[in-house]
Scaffold this motif. Sequence first.
Motif, PDB file in Angstrom:
ATOM      1  N   SER A  73       0.278  -3.336  -2.637  1.00 23.72           N
ATOM      2  CA  SER A  73       0.785  -2.008  -2.340  1.00 23.72           C
ATOM      3  C   SER A  73       1.027  -1.853  -0.844  1.00 23.72           C
ATOM      4  O   SER A  73       0.588  -0.883  -0.235  1.00 23.72           O
ATOM      5  N   VAL A  74       1.713  -2.814  -0.320  1.00 20.21           N
ATOM      6  CA  VAL A  74       1.997  -2.695   1.108  1.00 20.21           C
ATOM      7  C   VAL A  74       3.122  -1.693   1.296  1.00 20.21           C
ATOM      8  O   VAL A  74       4.007  -1.583   0.452  1.00 20.21           O
ATOM      9  N   TYR A  75       3.067  -0.966   2.353  1.00 25.28           N
ATOM     10  CA  TYR A  75       4.074   0.055   2.573  1.00 25.28           C
ATOM     11  C   TYR A  75       4.790  -0.196   3.903  1.00 25.28           C
ATOM     12  O   TYR A  75       4.340  -0.969   4.731  1.00 25.28           O
ATOM     13  N   THR A 129       7.913   8.401   4.693  1.00 21.92           N
ATOM     14  CA  THR A 129       6.647   7.671   4.523  1.00 21.92           C
ATOM     15  C   THR A 129       5.742   8.380   3.527  1.00 21.92           C
ATOM     16  O   THR A 129       5.113   7.745   2.679  1.00 21.92           O
ATOM     17  N   VAL A 130       5.679   9.701   3.656  1.00 18.43           N
ATOM     18  CA  VAL A 130       4.822  10.445   2.739  1.00 18.43           C
ATOM     19  C   VAL A 130       5.289  10.251   1.303  1.00 18.43           C
ATOM     20  O   VAL A 130       4.485  10.007   0.395  1.00 18.43           O
ATOM     21  N   LYS A 140      -0.045   2.892  -8.427  1.00 19.42           N
ATOM     22  CA  LYS A 140      -1.337   2.222  -8.545  1.00 19.42           C
ATOM     23  C   LYS A 140      -2.147   2.829  -9.666  1.00 19.42           C
ATOM     24  O   LYS A 140      -2.694   2.130 -10.508  1.00 19.42           O
ATOM     25  N   ARG A 141      -2.177   4.146  -9.611  1.00 17.87           N
ATOM     26  CA  ARG A 141      -2.989   4.810 -10.628  1.00 17.87           C
ATOM     27  C   ARG A 141      -2.421   4.537 -12.018  1.00 17.87           C
ATOM     28  O   ARG A 141      -3.153   4.194 -12.946  1.00 17.87           O
ATOM     29  N   GLY A 152       1.494  -6.255  -7.570  1.00 17.34           N
ATOM     30  CA  GLY A 152       0.161  -5.707  -7.393  1.00 17.34           C
ATOM     31  C   GLY A 152      -0.148  -5.334  -5.953  1.00 17.34           C
ATOM     32  O   GLY A 152      -1.100  -4.613  -5.685  1.00 17.34           O
ATOM     33  N   LEU A 202       3.525   5.134  -4.207  1.00 16.14           N
ATOM     34  CA  LEU A 202       2.653   3.964  -4.330  1.00 16.14           C
ATOM     35  C   LEU A 202       1.340   4.333  -4.987  1.00 16.14           C
ATOM     36  O   LEU A 202       0.836   3.612  -5.848  1.00 16.14           O
ATOM     37  N   VAL A 203       0.805   5.447  -4.539  1.00 10.14           N
ATOM     38  CA  VAL A 203      -0.472   5.872  -5.110  1.00 10.14           C
ATOM     39  C   VAL A 203      -0.310   6.142  -6.598  1.00 10.14           C
ATOM     40  O   VAL A 203      -1.142   5.735  -7.420  1.00 10.14           O
ATOM     41  N   LEU A 230       4.368   6.749   0.139  1.00 11.96           N
ATOM     42  CA  LEU A 230       2.947   6.591  -0.136  1.00 11.96           C
ATOM     43  C   LEU A 230       2.549   7.297  -1.417  1.00 11.96           C
ATOM     44  O   LEU A 230       1.754   6.777  -2.210  1.00 11.96           O
ATOM     45  N   LYS A 231       3.114   8.453  -1.608  1.00 10.16           N
ATOM     46  CA  LYS A 231       2.798   9.181  -2.835  1.00 10.16           C
ATOM     47  C   LYS A 231       3.191   8.362  -4.050  1.00 10.16           C
ATOM     48  O   LYS A 231       2.454   8.271  -5.032  1.00 10.16           O
TER      49      LYS A 231
END
Lengths: 212, 491
Positions: free
Chosen positions: B463-465, B345-346, B356-357, B461, B352-353, B349-350
């Motif tokens: 960003s569901v995880y 998960t980590v 996004k950026r 667009g 995804l972030v 998420l990383k």
Amino acid sequence: MEQENYNRLNVSLDELGFNSENVSKTWKKRKEYYNEDGIRVFTAKNLGAERRRREKHISRLYILRSLIPNITKMTKDSVITDAITYTKRLQYEVDTLTQELHALEEKENLEERAEPKIAEYSAAEDLNNWGIQEEVQVENIGENKLWIKIIIEKNTGRFMKLMETMNSLGIEIIEANVTTIKGAYLIVTSIKGISFDVHQAKHLLADIIKSI
Amino acid sequence: MPMSSGSGDKQDMHDQTGCFDPNTMDEGIENSQKDYNTNNNNINLEEDFKPSVEEELSYHNPQHLEDVSTYTNGFTPSPIDIEQQNLGLNIGGSYNNSSNNDMDNHLANEVYQNSTWDPSVQDMDYINHQEHHQLSEQQYQQFVETQNHNQSYNPSSILDPSYSSPDLLNLLRLPRCSASSLLTTPSNICLTNPTQKAPNFHSSMSFLGDLPIGSSDNTSGSSVLYDPLFPLNLPPQPPALRELFQSLPNGYSMPTSSRNGSLFGGGDEMEGDGDMGVLEFNRVTASVGKGRGKATKHFATEKQRREQLNGKYKILRSLIPNPTKVDRASVVGDAIEYIRELIRTVNELKLLVEKKRHGRDMCKRLKTEDDAAESCNIKPFGDPDGNIRTSWLQRKSKDSEVDVRIIDDDVTIKLFQRRKVNCLLFVSKVLDELQLELHHVAGGHVGEYCSFLFNSKVTEGSSVYASAIANRVIDVLDTQYAAGVPHTSRL
């Protein structure tokens, strides 16, 4: 003698390491006797199972240890301790990352509203291009059971609406198979719960599709 | 033998059973301090605790004060004082002895040499072991002090009320009793074997609380223990001291040759108790009597250690979502799975972030160059670092199981529910809410269960995880299961 000592050793280790919930169970399995030295020892009735259980536990501890990045001491206790701290750390990381993600998303939403939306994918166009026709087909497959095939234009949320409507009519879905291609949904289901004949069902479904 | 005025208190204290009250102990030390002062001895409790064994041993030889005085500074304690002193040793009374250092080192060498004792004498009965570890306690104190010369020994830590335990007191009581009954001649150097001591000790045990001043016939055995000429003796003190050395802290290697060594394989680890000396000693004593029944092994700290370990298992279990079984092996197994899932998960998420950026940056960059609307449409093909976002989660509840796998944009959800609830409807609702485009569904009801598979795509667009999806799905299933009644056919 050696074997006996080994058994005694393992048993005594186990004694000290027993989970409180398991104690009552395992004490029952023990029997106390006096060996030739006149010393009270404990052995378990089912030594093989005990050993296997212990080995399973220890091997799992090793796996746990391998997962955790920084291990200082190689004892059983420290594995658990490190596991606890590492789990907490990971949970904390997940939380912070999630929050960050949400924050970014919020920002993006705000920004996007200011901009013109992207052109939406037009399913109807595709249907026409590929000559796919909307259709409904119903067959009877048993008492009170119908087999349905539906081809409809794919739009967001349409499937969900279909399901909703069918549910509100009391139609139970036995099985379902849905796929999409080129802007169309192909829905194949077996349903039960309505006592219509084939033609009636067909009309009903056509009405449903028009409404969604 | 002059009995000090404060001896009455100490007598009372000796008669106490079970509870170790550090306050009275302090008081007792104060009383005995007065005695020492009257005997022209400067005993300062604030000084570092460095007794010599000769002094300790001499405390147990009330009858031969002349000889004792040759080793000490003319100290003449009463039997009670001796016992008090002995207790005081353990709780941090300090003694001023000029000959400390010499004797300490000498004793240390002696004690260290004796570590190769014959392990065969381990099989003795309980009382002998008590005897032995009483001696070993003194020796150990001695040893610890000499070796950890500069280490700050905080006597007051023993006086911490939370530390004391009845078992410890019971341990300490024994030497009191035996000491009072001991009548030895310093010149009585006897290398008695352990079994011979047994009857002596037994008889000494009977003097519990007594103050025998007259001679008794239990000389030979006890003398080995409490002989002031101890350094010159080589009494067979096998198991306790071996375990002592095996459990020594601070860089001493731990010979795990004996069975006890492995029993305390993590011996240098201190379980949250700052007082090293006595705690280590207790762990040693727990190992003494190995091969005995259960009763002799359960000293206070061993139980504490076990309880702490159990507490840790409980904590670990509380961190894990949906723990199934209570036993330790499955807790560890669940922990393994959960940690792996957390790591996944980590990472997800990383990623995804980052996406996004990066996506936003790209958007902004392109905006300045091309048309705004079109350029924001463009998603970078793959990630800048080439990683594809992958994720896999499983969630189980009482009646439902959810398995979510994500590879890049494709989300595959498998669900399995025990009761027939209209899961297809509810899950498709959830998917719509999460902006997942449905691409493929397959499944149905089988008897009591329903099983479905959903293939969907993440909308651009979004960003569901994975964990969000899984949690939502299982929530919906559970609430629907709880609240809903399967629709009956109405038509």
